[in-house]
Structures are given as C-alpha cells and as structure tokens.
Design an enzyme around this catalytic site. Structure first.
Site, PDB file in Angstrom:
ATOM      1  N   ASP A  61       0.779  -1.239   0.000  1.00  0.00           N
ATOM      2  CA  ASP A  61       0.000   0.000   0.000  1.00  0.00           C
ATOM      3  C   ASP A  61       0.814   1.295   0.000  1.00  0.00           C
ATOM      4  O   ASP A  61       0.318   2.315  -0.427  1.00  0.00           O
ATOM      5  CB  ASP A  61      -0.964   0.011   1.197  1.00  0.00           C
ATOM      6  CG  ASP A  61      -2.181   0.867   0.933  1.00  0.00           C
ATOM      7  OD1 ASP A  61      -2.483   1.105  -0.252  1.00  0.00           O
ATOM      8  OD2 ASP A  61      -2.817   1.305   1.894  1.00  0.00           O
ATOM      9  N   CYS A  87     -18.190 -10.535 -13.097  1.00  0.00           N
ATOM     10  CA  CYS A  87     -19.179  -9.465 -12.894  1.00  0.00           C
ATOM     11  C   CYS A  87     -20.371  -9.624 -13.847  1.00  0.00           C
ATOM     12  O   CYS A  87     -21.496  -9.240 -13.509  1.00  0.00           O
ATOM     13  CB  CYS A  87     -18.536  -8.091 -13.109  1.00  0.00           C
ATOM     14  SG  CYS A  87     -17.569  -7.524 -11.694  1.00  0.00           S
ATOM     15  N   CYS A 108     -22.939  -2.077  -8.065  1.00  0.00           N
ATOM     16  CA  CYS A 108     -22.011  -1.099  -7.473  1.00  0.00           C
ATOM     17  C   CYS A 108     -22.157   0.256  -8.159  1.00  0.00           C
ATOM     18  O   CYS A 108     -22.128   1.301  -7.507  1.00  0.00           O
ATOM     19  CB  CYS A 108     -20.576  -1.607  -7.561  1.00  0.00           C
ATOM     20  SG  CYS A 108     -20.082  -2.124  -9.210  1.00  0.00           S
ATOM     21  N   CYS A 165     -22.208  -5.678  -3.389  1.00  0.00           N
ATOM     22  CA  CYS A 165     -21.663  -6.650  -4.350  1.00  0.00           C
ATOM     23  C   CYS A 165     -22.050  -8.080  -3.951  1.00  0.00           C
ATOM     24  O   CYS A 165     -21.739  -8.520  -2.840  1.00  0.00           O
ATOM     25  CB  CYS A 165     -20.144  -6.518  -4.409  1.00  0.00           C
ATOM     26  SG  CYS A 165     -19.389  -7.715  -5.514  1.00  0.00           S
TER      27      CYS A 165
HETATM   28  S1  SF4 Z   1     -21.551  -5.268  -7.655  1.00  0.00           S
HETATM   29 FE1  SF4 Z   1     -19.772  -6.670  -7.638  1.00  0.00          FE
HETATM   30  S2  SF4 Z   1     -20.320  -8.262  -9.143  1.00  0.00           S
HETATM   31 FE2  SF4 Z   1     -21.698  -6.543  -9.500  1.00  0.00          FE
HETATM   32  S3  SF4 Z   1     -20.649  -5.344 -11.112  1.00  0.00           S
HETATM   33 FE3  SF4 Z   1     -20.056  -4.469  -9.133  1.00  0.00          FE
HETATM   34  S4  SF4 Z   1     -18.136  -5.489  -8.632  1.00  0.00           S
HETATM   35 FE4  SF4 Z   1     -19.113  -6.725 -10.220  1.00  0.00          FE
END
Ligand code: SF4
Ligand code: SF4
Length: 288
Positions: A81, A135, A141, A195
C-alpha cells in the site's frame, strides 16, 4: 500518485532486479448490518489495528523464508500500500481475483474485503493464472454509488469518491459529496456492500465478521461512537481511540471535519443525489 506515476509503470522502476512478484491477500473485518444514523461509520479495514505494520511483518517473515523455500539466495523487497507499485494489477495477474466493475480485487470465494500486498523477488518461479471476471452484466455497485464516482464499469473517478474526500485530502469536503455521505466519516464501503460476491464467503459460525484475525477485530469505541462525539473529539480521546489505526491517516482534524460534514449532510437529507459527469450519465442510460 502523480509524483510516482513513472515508477508505477513498471515494478522494475522500483526493484530493477525483479523477476517475479508473490502476491498475498488477507480478508479484513466487516460490519454490514444497519447502524443508527447518528453513529459514526468507518470503513471496515479501519476498525481494527493499522494493517500496514501487520501486513509488513508477515511479508518480511515470508521473505526471510524464501531462500530456504527456493533453495538459493533470494533478493526480495516487500510492498503493501505505501510503495509505488500497482498492487491491484499484480494481484489480478497472480490470480488472487479479478478487478471488478467497482475497481476492487474480487476473490471468487472471499469477495472483495481484502488487503493486498506482495514481495518482489529476483528469481523466476512458476506463476498462477488470472481468474475469470465474473461481474457479468451486474451493475449494482455502479447504481449504488451515491456520488456516481464509478463513471462506467471499471473506471472510478477518485475525485468524486467519499473515500478520497474523507481520507486522502485535507481540503473541505465538497457540498455535493457532503450531501450524500450520511454517516460515513472515514471511507465508504457501499460499492462493496452491495456486491453479491461479498455474500459467498464460507460461514464461520455466529458472530463471524469475515476474519478471525485478532488485529482486525473492531476496537470497541470505533463501533459505538456517535457523530456528535466525533465532531467534538479532543486530542486525548483521539489518541485513546484511534492510535495505531489506519484512521491516523486522516488525523483528528480530518475526522472532526468529516463528522461535521456528515452532520450537515443529515440536516440536508432532502437534497437529491447529484448528477454525475456526462460520461457517467451516458453510461447509466446505456449500460444494461
Ligand atoms: S456489484 Fe460486484 S459483481 Fe456486480 S458489477 Fe459491481 S463489482 Fe461486479
Ligand atoms: S467507495 Fe463509495 S463513493 Fe467511492 S466509488 Fe464506492 S460507493 Fe462510490
């Protein structure tokens, strides 16, 4: 980041002898349940001890073992980091997870509440393969971000992000960010909380918060402090509650500034979510 951009382009700018990196991840603690609106809310990674020392000690321990493991003298250098290394990219190449649409590294089972670090070494070793992006067409998100900081999948404008404004900059919090930050006074986990990949970690019984690591368990008062208390934080209370935590990065001035802005935002709840930049608005309309 601007100052170190040239170094970040290649690990060899930072460690010219590097042949490989070993990437590692540790899951930190999260508290996802609803909290009262007058309660100060901190990003999950900041609830326990500062992870930098914790992580670095373990990387050094691993580095010291490498010569024995690999059967030759190994030059190594750890990073976590604070070095000009694109850790997330290396973690994706190393198969720890894929970079999600929210720009976080997502492990297929552990989700995205991860700290990542690594060790550069001067020897080539067998490498793992990247994992597949899962995804799909999800965009939770993107839709959940209150500041529209995720301009479109995989592109986040940090200048709009609550985490940037509550941690990284000493400047006043912009009105449009303060209007939607609610009680998030150090960081923001919204694009991780929504998510679905963060619901897949194996169950470890009642009370399990994502890790059994003692260093990451929440410090009592960081869970119960109200925004009133935070806004009136004295130097003594600051030292007692936030010493050796990642929140020292914001400092007492930063935390009290954030609490004040968060209280103002609660007083202005009727304000609508701000419009995003044209790029984000267009993506919102067209992305399935
Ligand atoms: S909420 Fe999670 S799975 Fe859905 S698009 Fe965003 S990062 Fe990807
Ligand atoms: S951390 Fe919060 S403000 Fe930043 S991109 Fe994620 S949801 Fe948006």
């Amino acid at each position: 980041m601007e100052r170190t951009a040239a170094t970040r382009r290649s690990l060899r700018e930072w460690a010219p002898w590097a042949e490989c990196v070993i990437m590692v991840a540790a899951r930190y603690c999260v508290i996802e349940q609803e909290q009262p609106s007058d309660r100060a809310r901190f990003a999950g990674y900041a609830l326990g001890l500062d992870y930098h020392d914790w992580f670095r000690k373990r990387l050094i321990r691993l580095g010291r073992l490498l010569s024995n493991i690999l059967g030759r003298t190994v030059q190594w250098k750890p990073f976590c980091d604070t070095s000009p290394v694109l850790e997330r990219s290396y973690a994706a190449h190393a198969g720890i997870g894929w970079i999600g649409r929210n720009t976080m590294i997502i492990h297929p089972v552990l989700g995205s509440y991860l700290l990542i670090g690594g060790i550069a070494i001067d020897v080539g070793i067998e490498t793992d393969s990247p994992v597949k992006d899962a995804c799909g067409t999800c965009r939770r998100c993107i839709d959940a971000c209150p500041t529209m900081a995720i301009l479109h999948p995989y592109k986040l404008d940090a200048r709009r992000c609550i985490s940037y404004h509550t941690i990284e900059t000493p400047d006043p919090i912009p009105e449009e960010v303060a209007a939607v930050m609610e009680n998030r006074v150090f960081g923001c986990d919204i694009c991780q909380e929504v998510c679905p990949m963060n619901r897949m970690q194996p169950a470890h019984g009642p009370g399990y918060r994502g890790t059994i690591e003692p260093a990451f368990q929440p410090h009592g008062e960081r869970r119960t402090m109200t925004m009133e208390e935070l806004a009136a934080l004295t130097p003594e209370r600051y030292r007692a509650i936030f010493r050796r935590s990642a929140m020292e990065r914001a400092g007492r001035e930063g935390l009290t500034r954030n609490a004040q802005a968060a209280r103002d935002s609660q007083a202005n709840r009727t304000m609508a979510r701000p419009n995003g930049p044209p790029e984000a608005e267009a993506a919102r309309r067209t992305d399935p």
